[in-house]
Write a protein that holds these residues in place. Structure first.
Motif, PDB file in Angstrom:
ATOM      1  N   ILE A  68       0.842  -1.197   0.000  1.00  0.00           N
ATOM      2  CA  ILE A  68       0.000   0.000   0.000  1.00  0.00           C
ATOM      3  C   ILE A  68       0.875   1.244   0.000  1.00  0.00           C
ATOM      4  O   ILE A  68       1.828   1.338   0.789  1.00  0.00           O
ATOM      5  CB  ILE A  68      -0.920   0.014   1.235  1.00  0.00           C
ATOM      6  N   VAL A  69       0.538   2.191  -0.868  1.00  0.00           N
ATOM      7  CA  VAL A  69       1.163   3.511  -0.876  1.00  0.00           C
ATOM      8  C   VAL A  69       0.066   4.516  -0.561  1.00  0.00           C
ATOM      9  O   VAL A  69      -0.951   4.564  -1.247  1.00  0.00           O
ATOM     10  CB  VAL A  69       1.814   3.845  -2.243  1.00  0.00           C
ATOM     11  N   ILE A  70       0.289   5.302   0.486  1.00  0.00           N
ATOM     12  CA  ILE A  70      -0.673   6.319   0.907  1.00  0.00           C
ATOM     13  C   ILE A  70      -0.024   7.681   0.742  1.00  0.00           C
ATOM     14  O   ILE A  70       1.111   7.883   1.186  1.00  0.00           O
ATOM     15  CB  ILE A  70      -1.103   6.097   2.370  1.00  0.00           C
ATOM     16  N   TYR A  71      -0.748   8.605   0.104  1.00  0.00           N
ATOM     17  CA  TYR A  71      -0.220   9.959  -0.068  1.00  0.00           C
ATOM     18  C   TYR A  71      -1.354  10.970   0.011  1.00  0.00           C
ATOM     19  O   TYR A  71      -2.527  10.623   0.058  1.00  0.00           O
ATOM     20  CB  TYR A  71       0.552  10.085  -1.382  1.00  0.00           C
ATOM     21  N   GLY A  72      -0.984  12.238   0.043  1.00  0.00           N
ATOM     22  CA  GLY A  72      -1.956  13.329   0.092  1.00  0.00           C
ATOM     23  C   GLY A  72      -1.567  14.402  -0.904  1.00  0.00           C
ATOM     24  O   GLY A  72      -1.246  14.108  -2.048  1.00  0.00           O
ATOM     25  N   HIS A  73      -1.580  15.650  -0.477  1.00  0.00           N
ATOM     26  CA  HIS A  73      -1.079  16.812  -1.197  1.00  0.00           C
ATOM     27  C   HIS A  73      -1.931  17.300  -2.364  1.00  0.00           C
ATOM     28  O   HIS A  73      -2.129  18.482  -2.532  1.00  0.00           O
ATOM     29  CB  HIS A  73       0.365  16.575  -1.667  1.00  0.00           C
ATOM     30  N   THR A  74      -2.460  16.412  -3.167  1.00  0.00           N
ATOM     31  CA  THR A  74      -3.185  16.822  -4.378  1.00  0.00           C
ATOM     32  C   THR A  74      -4.622  17.248  -4.079  1.00  0.00           C
ATOM     33  O   THR A  74      -5.254  17.873  -4.932  1.00  0.00           O
ATOM     34  CB  THR A  74      -3.234  15.683  -5.417  1.00  0.00           C
ATOM     35  N   HIS A  75      -5.119  16.882  -2.916  1.00  0.00           N
ATOM     36  CA  HIS A  75      -6.497  17.164  -2.495  1.00  0.00           C
ATOM     37  C   HIS A  75      -7.533  16.420  -3.338  1.00  0.00           C
ATOM     38  O   HIS A  75      -8.713  16.723  -3.279  1.00  0.00           O
ATOM     39  CB  HIS A  75      -6.787  18.675  -2.502  1.00  0.00           C
TER      40      HIS A  75
END
Length: 160
Positions: free
Chosen positions: A109-116
Protein backbone atom coordinates in the motif's frame (compact mmCIF):
# COMPACT_ATOMS: atom_id res chain seq x y z
CA UNK A 1 -8.09 -4.81 10.11
CA UNK A 2 -9.85 -1.58 9.22
CA UNK A 3 -7.71 1.55 8.69
CA UNK A 4 -8.86 5.17 8.50
CA UNK A 5 -6.90 7.42 6.15
CA UNK A 6 -6.96 11.20 6.32
CA UNK A 7 -4.93 13.99 4.75
CA UNK A 8 -4.82 17.73 4.21
CA UNK A 9 -6.79 18.73 7.29
CA UNK A 10 -5.38 22.29 7.14
CA UNK A 11 -6.68 23.42 10.55
CA UNK A 12 -10.35 22.82 9.68
CA UNK A 13 -11.37 21.79 13.19
CA UNK A 14 -15.04 20.98 12.48
CA UNK A 15 -14.05 18.66 9.59
CA UNK A 16 -11.28 17.00 11.64
CA UNK A 17 -13.76 16.36 14.46
CA UNK A 18 -16.29 14.92 12.02
CA UNK A 19 -13.62 12.69 10.43
CA UNK A 20 -12.70 11.38 13.89
CA UNK A 21 -16.39 10.71 14.55
CA UNK A 22 -16.64 8.76 11.27
CA UNK A 23 -13.54 6.70 12.09
CA UNK A 24 -14.91 5.90 15.56
CA UNK A 25 -18.36 5.04 14.19
CA UNK A 26 -16.86 2.74 11.55
CA UNK A 27 -14.67 1.17 14.24
CA UNK A 28 -11.36 1.66 12.49
CA UNK A 29 -8.46 0.05 14.33
CA UNK A 30 -5.75 2.49 13.22
CA UNK A 31 -5.60 5.88 11.47
CA UNK A 32 -2.97 7.17 9.04
CA UNK A 33 -2.63 10.90 8.32
CA UNK A 34 -0.80 11.79 5.08
CA UNK A 35 0.21 15.31 6.14
CA UNK A 36 -0.71 18.99 6.14
CA UNK A 37 -2.13 19.33 9.62
CA UNK A 38 -0.75 22.93 9.62
CA UNK A 39 -0.90 24.12 13.28
CA UNK A 40 -0.30 22.03 16.41
CA UNK A 41 -3.77 22.84 17.79
CA UNK A 42 -5.29 20.82 14.95
CA UNK A 43 -3.92 17.63 16.52
CA UNK A 44 -6.30 17.85 19.52
CA UNK A 45 -9.32 16.18 17.85
CA UNK A 46 -7.17 13.15 16.97
CA UNK A 47 -6.89 12.47 20.71
CA UNK A 48 -10.59 11.51 20.58
CA UNK A 49 -9.88 8.58 18.26
CA UNK A 50 -10.71 5.19 19.78
CA UNK A 51 -7.51 3.84 18.22
CA UNK A 52 -3.92 4.90 17.67
CA UNK A 53 -2.70 6.96 14.74
CA UNK A 54 0.47 7.85 12.90
CA UNK A 55 1.20 10.39 10.21
CA UNK A 56 3.79 12.23 8.17
CA UNK A 57 4.58 15.89 7.74
CA UNK A 58 3.24 17.75 4.72
CA UNK A 59 4.55 20.79 2.89
CA UNK A 60 2.37 23.19 4.94
CA UNK A 61 3.45 21.86 8.33
CA UNK A 62 5.81 24.64 9.38
CA UNK A 63 5.72 24.25 13.15
CA UNK A 64 7.18 20.75 13.21
CA UNK A 65 8.42 20.85 16.80
CA UNK A 66 4.94 21.79 18.06
CA UNK A 67 3.27 19.15 15.89
CA UNK A 68 5.72 16.50 17.09
CA UNK A 69 5.14 17.41 20.74
CA UNK A 70 1.35 17.67 20.48
CA UNK A 71 1.13 14.33 18.61
CA UNK A 72 3.44 12.63 21.12
CA UNK A 73 5.94 11.92 18.33
CA UNK A 74 3.39 10.22 16.05
CA UNK A 75 4.19 12.49 13.09
CA UNK A 76 7.20 11.34 11.07
CA UNK A 77 9.31 12.66 8.22
CA UNK A 78 8.06 11.18 4.93
CA UNK A 79 8.37 8.71 3.42
CA UNK A 80 7.58 6.60 6.47
CA UNK A 81 7.31 2.81 6.31
CA UNK A 82 5.10 0.77 8.63
CA UNK A 83 3.86 -2.81 8.70
CA UNK A 84 0.22 -3.42 9.69
CA UNK A 85 -1.59 -6.72 9.42
CA UNK A 86 1.31 -8.23 7.44
CA UNK A 87 0.99 -5.43 4.86
CA UNK A 88 3.93 -3.22 3.95
CA UNK A 89 2.75 0.41 3.86
CA UNK A 90 4.64 3.52 2.80
CA UNK A 91 3.20 6.90 3.80
CA UNK A 92 4.13 10.13 2.03
CA UNK A 93 2.60 13.51 1.49
CA UNK A 94 3.88 14.79 -1.82
CA UNK A 95 3.47 12.26 -4.67
CA UNK A 96 6.74 13.22 -6.41
CA UNK A 97 8.19 9.73 -5.91
CA UNK A 98 4.87 7.93 -6.38
CA UNK A 99 5.70 6.39 -9.79
CA UNK A 100 8.99 4.94 -8.52
CA UNK A 101 7.31 3.50 -5.43
CA UNK A 102 4.63 1.86 -7.57
CA UNK A 103 7.18 0.49 -10.05
CA UNK A 104 9.28 -0.96 -7.23
CA UNK A 105 6.38 -3.20 -6.11
CA UNK A 106 8.07 -3.22 -2.67
CA UNK A 107 4.92 -2.09 -0.89
CA UNK A 108 1.44 -3.49 -0.60
CA UNK A 109 0.00 0.00 0.00
CA UNK A 110 1.16 3.51 -0.88
CA UNK A 111 -0.67 6.32 0.91
CA UNK A 112 -0.22 9.96 -0.07
CA UNK A 113 -1.96 13.33 0.09
CA UNK A 114 -1.08 16.81 -1.20
CA UNK A 115 -3.18 16.82 -4.38
CA UNK A 116 -6.50 17.16 -2.49
CA UNK A 117 -7.98 14.64 -4.97
CA UNK A 118 -9.19 11.21 -3.81
CA UNK A 119 -7.56 8.22 -5.51
CA UNK A 120 -8.00 4.48 -5.09
CA UNK A 121 -5.98 2.49 -7.64
CA UNK A 122 -4.36 -0.90 -7.94
CA UNK A 123 -1.05 -1.26 -9.76
CA UNK A 124 -0.22 -4.98 -9.82
CA UNK A 125 0.41 -5.83 -6.15
CA UNK A 126 0.49 -2.18 -4.99
CA UNK A 127 -2.68 -0.49 -3.77
CA UNK A 128 -2.48 3.33 -4.00
CA UNK A 129 -4.71 5.55 -1.87
CA UNK A 130 -5.13 9.30 -1.54
CA UNK A 131 -8.06 10.11 0.75
CA UNK A 132 -8.52 13.55 -0.77
CA UNK A 133 -8.77 16.66 1.37
CA UNK A 134 -10.47 16.50 4.73
CA UNK A 135 -10.50 20.29 5.01
CA UNK A 136 -12.62 20.90 1.91
CA UNK A 137 -10.92 24.26 1.30
CA UNK A 138 -9.90 23.70 -2.34
CA UNK A 139 -12.54 21.44 -3.83
CA UNK A 140 -15.43 22.20 -1.52
CA UNK A 141 -15.60 18.45 -0.89
CA UNK A 142 -14.31 16.94 2.33
CA UNK A 143 -13.31 13.26 2.22
CA UNK A 144 -11.42 10.52 4.05
CA UNK A 145 -10.80 6.88 3.15
CA UNK A 146 -11.46 3.58 4.89
CA UNK A 147 -9.16 0.69 4.00
CA UNK A 148 -9.80 -2.96 4.81
CA UNK A 149 -6.36 -4.57 5.08
CA UNK A 150 -7.59 -8.17 4.94
CA UNK A 151 -8.93 -8.01 1.39
CA UNK A 152 -7.34 -4.73 0.26
CA UNK A 153 -10.56 -2.89 -0.47
CA UNK A 154 -11.09 0.79 0.17
CA UNK A 155 -13.77 3.43 -0.06
CA UNK A 156 -13.84 7.21 -0.09
CA UNK A 157 -16.19 8.59 2.58
CA UNK A 158 -17.67 12.08 2.51
CA UNK A 159 -17.20 14.20 5.62
CA UNK A 160 -20.15 16.51 6.28
Amino acid sequence: MKIGIISDTHDNMPKIKEAVSIFNMKQVEFVIHAGDYVAPFSIAPLDDLKCDYIGVFGNNDGEKAGLTKKSKDRIKVPPHHITLGNREIIILHDPNDLDNLIKSQNYDIVIYGHTHNPVIERHNKTFVINPGECCGWLSGKSTVAILELNDLTAEIVNVF
